[in-house]
Each structure stands twice: as C-alpha cells, then as structure tokens.
Design an enzyme around this catalytic site. Structure first.
Site, PDB file in Angstrom:
ATOM      1  N   THR A 188      41.850   7.523   7.839  1.00 18.42           N
ATOM      2  CA  THR A 188      40.913   7.909   7.576  1.00 18.42           C
ATOM      3  C   THR A 188      40.324   7.900   6.135  1.00 18.42           C
ATOM      4  O   THR A 188      41.817   7.577   5.510  1.00 18.42           O
ATOM      5  CB  THR A 188      41.123   9.318   7.801  1.00 18.42           C
ATOM      6  N   GLU A 335      40.955  14.352  10.721  1.00 18.37           N
ATOM      7  CA  GLU A 335      42.824  14.860  10.800  1.00 18.37           C
ATOM      8  C   GLU A 335      42.946  16.039  12.085  1.00 18.37           C
ATOM      9  O   GLU A 335      43.586  16.993  12.529  1.00 18.37           O
ATOM     10  CB  GLU A 335      43.120  15.882   9.750  1.00 18.37           C
ATOM     11  N   LYS A 445      29.644  21.015 -10.905  1.00 19.53           N
ATOM     12  CA  LYS A 445      29.206  21.746 -11.543  1.00 19.53           C
ATOM     13  C   LYS A 445      28.611  22.678 -13.428  1.00 19.53           C
ATOM     14  O   LYS A 445      28.724  20.643 -13.488  1.00 19.53           O
ATOM     15  CB  LYS A 445      30.750  22.136 -12.202  1.00 19.53           C
ATOM     16  N   TRP A 450      27.732  26.878  -9.851  1.00 23.88           N
ATOM     17  CA  TRP A 450      28.004  26.424  -9.097  1.00 23.88           C
ATOM     18  C   TRP A 450      27.104  25.885  -8.248  1.00 23.88           C
ATOM     19  O   TRP A 450      25.946  27.049  -8.099  1.00 23.88           O
ATOM     20  CB  TRP A 450      28.922  26.575  -8.478  1.00 23.88           C
TER      21      TRP A 450
END
Length: 547
Positions: A188, A335, A445, A450
C-alpha cells in the site's frame, strides 16, 4: 478466565481454515457456470479446478516450495484467479504486484517481499527486463500471453503459461497445514516513504470470504451477490484481492467475467454481452464508465455497482440512478482485507424513489458481521453516536493485517492500543450508520475551524456543469489553510470560479456550510490526478498548487 475445553476423539480431524476449502462448493452447485476472460477464453468450473491443479503442478515442478513467494504481474484475468488459489494452496505466498507503480517502486516492493518466481504478462515484459540484478531473490519467470505467439523476451522464462498448463497433470493433492500461514501480500502506498507491505493468512481470507458472502447475499438491504448473478470486477486484482469478491464468487459458483486491461467501452460491451449484474470499482472508474461512448447507447438498467476506495459524490450517485444502476457504497482499506462496512438500506429507504435513496447509498453504511468498529477522539475515548460528533475510525476484526512486513515501528503505530487505526474521520448516526467525513490528513483547517473536503466535493458535484471535482487544503498566510477546488467540467458545459461560488451560495443560505468554506481558488482542468489504483491523488494536487 478459565474456560471448559473437552477432549476430542483421537480420530477427529481438525480441519484448518485453508483457501483450498473455498473450491469445494462452486463446482458442486453450478458446474456449468463460466469463467470468462474478455473475448479470449471461457471455461466451466470443473475446468477451473483442473487448471488450478495444473498451475500447482507447474509451480511445484519449477521448484516453488512452501514459504516461497510467487509474484503476479497481470491484468484482471482467469490466470490471476487461478493464481489466487494455486499459489497459496501449495503453501507459497502470492504477491499481487501493483503494475501501475513506478519502476523503482515495483523493484522495491518485489525485493522487499523477496519474490522467488514471477508470472509476468507480455505487456509488462519491458518492466521485468529492467529488473536486472536488483531483485536477487527471483529464480524464474513464467510468461503470460493472450496471443498464440508469445512476445519475444530476454528473460530466462520457464515457458509460456498456457503451454506449461497444457502438459501438466490435472491432479494435485493439496496438503493441510497451519491456517495461520501467510497466503497473500501486497503493498500500500502512502503520501511519504516507500510502499508498506501488508499480509493475510489463510484463516483471515477464509473468514473474510464467508463474511462477504453473508453480507452481499443474505440481507434484503444489501442485495448484491447471489448464485444467479454475473460478476465482473472493475477493481485491479492486485488491489486488496479485488476487494475479496473473486474468492466469494468462486465459492458460490457464480459466473465470472474478467475484462483484462480496463477500457471503459470494453467494460460496457462485456456488461451487455455477458449479462453482467454486479461490479465494483472506485468512483473515478465508475465515472469513466458513465462517460464512455458505449454507455451512451447501452441500457445500464439492473447493473449493481459497489464503490469504495474513496468517497462517491452525490452528483455521481444521482447520475448512476438516472441510468438505472443500483448503487451501493462499502468501506475498507488495504490493511483491512478490506471489508469493514457497507450500505444497508432499511425498509423505509427501499420504499423511496431511487434518486431519493442516493443520500443514504453514498454513506459508508453499517459495520458488517464480526467487525468491532468505533470512532474515538485523540485521547482514545469513544465519541457519541449522534451523527454529528466526529472521531477517528478504529477497528478490530478477524481479518485485519497484523502489521506491516518488516516494519515493526509502523506496525505498532498502526495497532496503537490494540486497535487498528484507519486515519479516517467519521461520525456514526444513532441508527449505527457510519459516514466518513475525511481522511485525517485531508481535513482542511482554516482559521481554527475544520472543513470537510468530502462535503465540499459533494456539494460542488451537484452542479450539472461539473463532471468530477477534488478539494484540498492549501497553505494560506492569514488562515493557515484555505480550500482549493480542481474541477473537470461536464461535457457540453463551461464553468469558472464565479459559477462555483454562486452554486455554493445556496448551501450557505441553507446553513449547510459557512461562507468561509467556499473555495476562493478554483482550477478548471481536463483531468484530475489519480493514484495507481484510480483514486484521486490529493497529495499530488497539493504539490502542484504549492509549486
């Protein structure tokens, strides 16, 4: 804790969970269903089982032993499916090579995985011929060709795949061994450093397969894959086991269509010709399907699509609905093998018109069976499930990679406090639906507030003038970061920054976003950068803007 364990009979057989067990049922239930490779080859399930035995004999006679690693460099094909089984079933490890990486990265991953043998398609001979002595563990090659006359190569090959299978025995007594033996590995890629190797055992892959069969086939709210479906992947088979569906489809004896190299028009043609009912792919690939010339003249009604890898936009989902495509979303990562969650539609959702279901269908869905999923704050405390509060997604499940190959520090970071950390920010609604808000690294940000890049992409995508959109945060002296939008216009439309600003004002007026969330900078492009597996490459976009 003291538990009770009975003494088994001395004659009892302890059946390990091995990939070979997945082959037992398909040819029993549907022996006449076909494995189709583009317009090149087709055969039934009995032949599939024989060819897997033949490949096992070819590899064994070539010197492949238990614990060796066999790499595959191929497009989505019947050969790849056969390798999914034959390689791990003889006790070796199958390495899915990401052929879309750079040459240096391919060499790094193959050397790091310590590949011993390589199955290589004619299209990738030019890459393999450049390996030289850089992968000293490689002992031999098998050439994969779609033509009667295989391409010439300077590699010292064992022979051409079909010719080798033709002379091999169709009988092989696959052994039993420890179910925790490693079956597969692949790499990955992240935003920095070398690719990281993940690995999965026979036990993990069997459990993942059984769970996927139940998830996609048993629930009325997830009606995706049953024995009468026709399956065609639009996810590379080197990418997270093509999301694990080939194992499930083979166990169920489903007709499978492997398209080779992805060409949007060819995929649509195969859909129509082979009567495909179920496919999966990342949003950018699905958008390519919608935009293809073949799709404009083909009725796509009844095509069930599962998307994952990155968040789909509401605009694309509505376009799917207009074309008669049944659209679902799943969530996972390299994963996690990968399945963690999938769209689940309740009875009330299914009663709504298709277009009105799209807002639910693009959410990440509910955790599938055996998955313990939580969202936590930076201190590791679980966040309330009110649909608003956000936290990082952490998970436990029987099929998660136990670490990164030969990377102990990164493995410990991945599994901090005994939970696998995904790096994704999400909320969970009171009914248990997970909604990914952003990658931690992609949250913008600005001025202490946010902004979700995914939310902005969703809103921008609803303009009829927008075909594709990507939003990233870029440095700003005053605010720290500001949103930047890269947009591909829809066919027949022109658009500029002012149009985007006007379009987003309606969402400011309705209170969905604040005024300062509107991107001040907008770039109109012909194509948005993609990663090697077709996801939008936000790192590259940020780098391009910075430069």
């Amino acid at each position: 804790m003291k538990t009770k364990i009975l003494d088994p009979s001395q004659n009892a057989h302890q059946s390990p969970l091995l990939i070979k067990s997945l082959l037992l049922s398909g040819q029993r239930y549907e022996p006449n269903h076909e494995i189709v490779y583009s317009d090149v080859l087709r055969y039934d399930y009995k032949t599939l089982n024989q060819r897997i035995c033949k490949l096992a004999n070819v590899l064994t006679e070539a010197g492949v032993q238990a614990g060796d690693t066999v790499a595959v460099m191929d497009w989505d094909s019947h050969r790849y499916l056969e390798a999914y089984f034959a390689v791990p079933m003889i006790g070796a490890v199958l390495h899915h090579v990401n052929v879309r990486l750079s040459l240096d990265q391919i060499i790094y991953t193959m050397d790091h995985a310590e590949d011993n043998y390589v199955l290589v398609h004619d299209d990738f001979l030019i890459l393999a011929e450049q390996f030289g002595e850089q992968i000293p563990s490689v002992r031999g090659y098998v050439q994969l060709s779609d033509k009667a006359n295989a391409a010439q190569t300077s590699l010292n090959t064992l022979g051409e795949y079909e010719a080798l299978l033709a002379s091999a025995s169709a009988q092989y007594d696959f052994p039993d061994f420890d179910e925790n033996s490693i079956a597969t590995t692949f790499y990955t890629t992240g935003t920095t450093g070398n690719p990281k190797g993940v690995y999965f055992s026979h036990r993990q892959l069997v459990l993942h397969t059984l769970n996927m069969a139940a998830t996609l086939g048993c629930y009325e709210g997830q009606p995706l894959l049953r024995s009468n479906d026709v399956y065609m992947p639009m996810t590379p088979m080197f990418h997270v086991h093509a999301w694990g569906v080939p194992y499930t489809a083979t166990m169920l004896g489903i007709k499978q269509v492997y398209p080779g190299r992805y060409e949007p028009n060819k995929l649509v043609e195969l859909f129509a010709k082979e009567k495909v009912t179920f496919s999966h792919g990342v949003p950018t690939v699905l958008q390519m399907i919608l935009d293809s010339d073949a799709a404009k003249t083909t009725d796509l009604t009844g095509w069930k699509m599962l998307t994952g890898g990155s968040a789909p936009t509401l605009g694309m989902a509505k376009h799917m609905a207009e074309r008669g495509i049944e659209f679902f979303t799943a969530y996972g990562m390299s994963e996690t093998c990968p399945l963690l969650t999938a769209t689940y539609l309740h009875h009330d959702d299914l009663a709504q018109p298709m277009e009105e279901q799209m807002s639910e269908r693009i959410k990440t869905g509910v955790p599938v069976g055996l998955v313990d999923l939580r969202i936590v704050d930076p201190a590791g405390n679980e966040v309330i499930h009110d649909g608003e509060a956000m936290g990082e997604v952490v998970v436990r499940a029987p099929w998660l990679t136990q670490g990164y190959y030969k990377e102990p520090e990164k493995s410990d970071e991945l599994w901090e406090n005994g939970w696998l950390h995904t790096g994704d920010v999400a909320s969970i609604s009171p009914d248990g639906t997970l909604e990914i808000k952003d990658r931690i690294k992609d949250v913008i940000k600005t001025g202490g507030e946010w902004i979700s890049s995914l939310e902005l992409e969703n809103l921008i995508s609803q303009s009829e003038a927008v075909n594709q959109v990507a939003v990233v945060g870029v440095p700003d002296v005053r605010w720290g970061e500001r949103p930047f939008a890269m947009i591909v216009p829809a066919e027949g439309h022109s658009i500029d920054a002012e149009d985007i600003h006007k379009h987003l004002q309606q969402y400011v007026a309705s209170g969905q976003i604040a005024k300062w969330a509107i991107p001040e900078r907008v770039s109109i492009v012909d194509e948005i950068p993609k990663t090697s597996v077709g996801k939008i490459n936000k790192k590259l976009i940020r780098d391009q803007v910075d430069n």
